[in-house]
Design a protein around this motif. Sequence first.
Motif, mmCIF file in Angstrom:
data_model
loop_
_atom_site.group_PDB
_atom_site.id
_atom_site.type_symbol
_atom_site.label_atom_id
_atom_site.label_comp_id
_atom_site.label_asym_id
_atom_site.label_seq_id
_atom_site.Cartn_x
_atom_site.Cartn_y
_atom_site.Cartn_z
ATOM 1 N N UNK A 107 7.606 -4.150 5.909
ATOM 2 C CA UNK A 107 8.612 -2.888 6.133
ATOM 3 C C UNK A 107 7.509 -1.855 6.007
ATOM 4 N N UNK A 108 7.825 -0.771 6.408
ATOM 5 C CA UNK A 108 7.070 0.528 6.676
ATOM 6 C C UNK A 108 8.465 1.708 6.023
ATOM 7 N N UNK A 109 8.114 2.436 4.912
ATOM 8 C CA UNK A 109 8.932 3.563 4.615
ATOM 9 C C UNK A 109 8.347 4.743 4.316
ATOM 10 N N UNK A 110 8.981 5.945 4.520
ATOM 11 C CA UNK A 110 8.408 7.297 4.263
ATOM 12 C C UNK A 110 9.551 7.832 3.503
ATOM 13 N N UNK A 111 9.091 8.775 2.624
ATOM 14 C CA UNK A 111 10.058 9.588 1.909
ATOM 15 C C UNK A 111 9.502 10.503 1.226
ATOM 16 N N UNK A 112 10.109 11.316 0.388
ATOM 17 C CA UNK A 112 9.792 12.282 -0.319
ATOM 18 C C UNK A 112 9.824 12.360 -1.818
ATOM 19 N N UNK A 113 9.025 12.880 -2.407
ATOM 20 C CA UNK A 113 9.041 12.890 -3.868
ATOM 21 C C UNK A 113 9.103 14.222 -4.753
ATOM 22 N N UNK A 114 9.672 14.380 -5.910
ATOM 23 C CA UNK A 114 9.801 15.600 -6.625
ATOM 24 C C UNK A 114 9.634 14.996 -8.170
ATOM 25 N N UNK A 115 8.965 15.994 -8.836
ATOM 26 C CA UNK A 115 8.904 15.714 -10.305
ATOM 27 C C UNK A 115 8.595 16.873 -11.032
ATOM 28 N N UNK A 116 8.887 16.939 -12.485
ATOM 29 C CA UNK A 116 8.594 17.855 -13.067
ATOM 30 C C UNK A 116 8.036 17.148 -14.513
ATOM 31 N N UNK A 117 7.244 18.121 -15.217
ATOM 32 C CA UNK A 117 6.744 17.350 -16.225
ATOM 33 C C UNK A 117 6.105 18.656 -17.172
ATOM 34 N N UNK A 118 5.437 18.202 -18.048
ATOM 35 C CA UNK A 118 4.533 18.843 -19.044
ATOM 36 C C UNK A 118 3.403 18.109 -19.765
ATOM 37 N N UNK A 119 2.414 18.763 -20.043
ATOM 38 C CA UNK A 119 1.144 18.296 -20.708
ATOM 39 C C UNK A 119 0.925 19.023 -22.133
ATOM 40 N N UNK A 120 0.795 18.269 -23.118
ATOM 41 C CA UNK A 120 0.656 19.048 -24.386
ATOM 42 C C UNK A 120 -0.577 18.835 -24.652
ATOM 43 N N UNK A 121 -1.486 19.814 -25.180
ATOM 44 C CA UNK A 121 -2.898 19.561 -25.684
ATOM 45 C C UNK A 121 -2.866 19.219 -27.161
ATOM 46 N N UNK A 122 -3.574 18.061 -27.607
ATOM 47 C CA UNK A 122 -3.675 17.797 -28.867
ATOM 48 C C UNK A 122 -5.160 17.222 -29.287
ATOM 49 N N UNK A 146 0.911 -1.373 -0.133
ATOM 50 C CA UNK A 146 -0.043 -0.013 -0.012
ATOM 51 C C UNK A 146 1.001 1.330 -0.132
ATOM 52 N N UNK A 147 0.575 2.104 -0.922
ATOM 53 C CA UNK A 147 1.435 3.096 -0.962
ATOM 54 C C UNK A 147 0.497 4.598 -0.899
ATOM 55 N N UNK A 148 0.646 5.422 -0.215
ATOM 56 C CA UNK A 148 -0.136 6.945 -0.303
ATOM 57 C C UNK A 148 0.737 7.870 -0.004
ATOM 58 N N UNK A 149 0.083 9.165 -0.599
ATOM 59 C CA UNK A 149 1.088 10.137 -0.330
ATOM 60 C C UNK A 149 0.258 11.469 -0.772
ATOM 61 N N UNK A 150 0.860 12.563 -0.485
ATOM 62 C CA UNK A 150 0.279 13.862 -0.804
ATOM 63 C C UNK A 150 1.505 14.996 -1.629
ATOM 64 N N UNK A 151 0.833 15.508 -2.396
ATOM 65 C CA UNK A 151 1.930 16.281 -3.375
ATOM 66 C C UNK A 151 1.310 17.904 -3.604
#
Length: 109
Positions: free
Chosen positions: A68-83, A20-25
Amino acid sequence: HVSYDQNVGGVQGNTSIDEKVNGLAVLVSKSFIFIEPYLGFGVLNADGEIAYTGTSSIFTIPAGSYAKKVSGSQAFIGANVGLGFFRLGLEFGRAFGNDKADLKLSFVF
Protein backbone atom coordinates in the motif's frame (compact mmCIF):
# COMPACT_ATOMS: atom_id res chain seq x y z
CA HIS A 1 13.50 -4.51 5.88
CA VAL A 2 12.46 -6.78 8.75
CA SER A 3 11.93 -10.51 8.46
CA TYR A 4 11.17 -12.97 11.23
CA ASP A 5 9.86 -16.48 11.81
CA GLN A 6 6.84 -16.96 14.04
CA ASN A 7 4.55 -19.67 15.30
CA VAL A 8 0.85 -18.92 14.65
CA GLY A 9 -1.54 -21.42 16.18
CA GLY A 10 1.09 -24.15 16.15
CA VAL A 11 2.02 -23.49 12.50
CA GLN A 12 5.42 -22.04 11.60
CA GLY A 13 5.46 -19.07 9.22
CA ASN A 14 7.63 -16.16 8.12
CA THR A 15 6.68 -12.49 8.11
CA SER A 16 8.57 -9.90 6.05
CA ILE A 17 7.96 -6.15 6.28
CA ASP A 18 9.37 -3.45 4.00
CA GLU A 19 8.49 0.20 4.58
CA LYS A 20 9.69 3.61 3.52
CA VAL A 21 8.44 6.99 4.72
CA ASN A 22 9.67 10.36 3.48
CA GLY A 23 8.38 13.88 3.77
CA LEU A 24 8.95 17.58 3.68
CA ALA A 25 8.07 20.07 6.42
CA VAL A 26 8.17 23.83 6.92
CA LEU A 27 8.81 25.09 10.45
CA VAL A 28 8.45 28.47 12.13
CA SER A 29 10.21 29.15 15.43
CA LYS A 30 11.25 31.96 17.73
CA SER A 31 14.22 31.65 20.08
CA PHE A 32 13.99 33.10 23.56
CA ILE A 33 16.66 32.90 26.29
CA PHE A 34 16.21 29.21 27.29
CA ILE A 35 13.24 28.05 25.20
CA GLU A 36 12.45 27.81 21.50
CA PRO A 37 8.80 27.08 20.62
CA TYR A 38 8.03 25.97 17.05
CA LEU A 39 5.17 25.09 14.73
CA GLY A 40 5.40 22.94 11.60
CA PHE A 41 3.35 21.68 8.68
CA GLY A 42 4.31 19.23 5.97
CA VAL A 43 3.53 16.33 3.68
CA LEU A 44 4.37 12.63 4.08
CA ASN A 45 4.57 9.73 1.63
CA ALA A 46 4.65 6.12 2.80
CA ASP A 47 5.18 2.93 0.82
CA GLY A 48 4.94 -0.42 2.55
CA GLU A 49 4.61 -4.12 1.94
CA ILE A 50 3.96 -7.05 4.27
CA ALA A 51 4.43 -10.63 3.14
CA TYR A 52 3.60 -13.81 5.01
CA THR A 53 4.51 -17.35 4.06
CA GLY A 54 3.00 -20.28 5.90
CA THR A 55 -0.23 -22.27 6.06
CA SER A 56 -1.87 -20.11 8.76
CA SER A 57 -2.87 -16.43 8.64
CA ILE A 58 -1.90 -13.29 10.52
CA PHE A 59 -4.24 -10.44 11.41
CA THR A 60 -7.00 -12.33 9.54
CA ILE A 61 -4.88 -11.99 6.37
CA PRO A 62 -4.13 -15.26 4.55
CA ALA A 63 -0.60 -16.06 3.37
CA GLY A 64 0.56 -13.76 0.60
CA SER A 65 1.90 -10.28 -0.01
CA TYR A 66 0.09 -6.96 0.41
CA ALA A 67 1.36 -3.50 -0.49
CA LYS A 68 0.00 0.00 0.00
CA LYS A 69 1.08 3.56 -0.76
CA VAL A 70 -0.38 6.49 1.15
CA SER A 71 0.19 10.23 1.24
CA GLY A 72 -0.94 12.71 3.85
CA SER A 73 -0.23 15.83 5.78
CA GLN A 74 1.40 16.38 9.13
CA ALA A 75 1.17 19.18 11.65
CA PHE A 76 3.14 19.55 14.87
CA ILE A 77 3.88 21.96 17.67
CA GLY A 78 6.65 21.76 20.19
CA ALA A 79 9.35 23.45 22.19
CA ASN A 80 13.03 22.90 22.95
CA VAL A 81 14.50 23.95 26.30
CA GLY A 82 18.24 24.63 26.58
CA LEU A 83 19.95 23.01 29.59
CA GLY A 84 23.66 23.81 29.18
CA PHE A 85 25.14 21.23 26.81
CA PHE A 86 21.78 19.46 26.53
CA ARG A 87 18.48 20.33 24.94
CA LEU A 88 15.17 18.82 26.04
CA GLY A 89 12.27 18.86 23.57
CA LEU A 90 8.58 18.05 23.71
CA GLU A 91 6.48 17.77 20.55
CA PHE A 92 2.84 16.99 19.81
CA GLY A 93 1.56 16.35 16.31
CA ARG A 94 -0.76 14.58 13.93
CA ALA A 95 0.40 12.49 10.95
CA PHE A 96 -1.61 10.14 8.71
CA GLY A 97 -4.63 10.83 10.92
CA ASN A 98 -2.88 9.65 14.10
CA ASP A 99 -1.86 11.71 17.12
CA LYS A 100 1.71 11.51 18.38
CA ALA A 101 3.81 12.84 21.25
CA ASP A 102 7.62 12.91 21.34
CA LEU A 103 10.10 13.61 24.10
CA LYS A 104 13.62 14.36 22.86
CA LEU A 105 17.00 14.80 24.53
CA SER A 106 19.94 16.07 22.49
CA PHE A 107 23.55 17.05 23.06
CA VAL A 108 24.54 20.53 21.81
CA PHE A 109 28.10 21.42 20.82
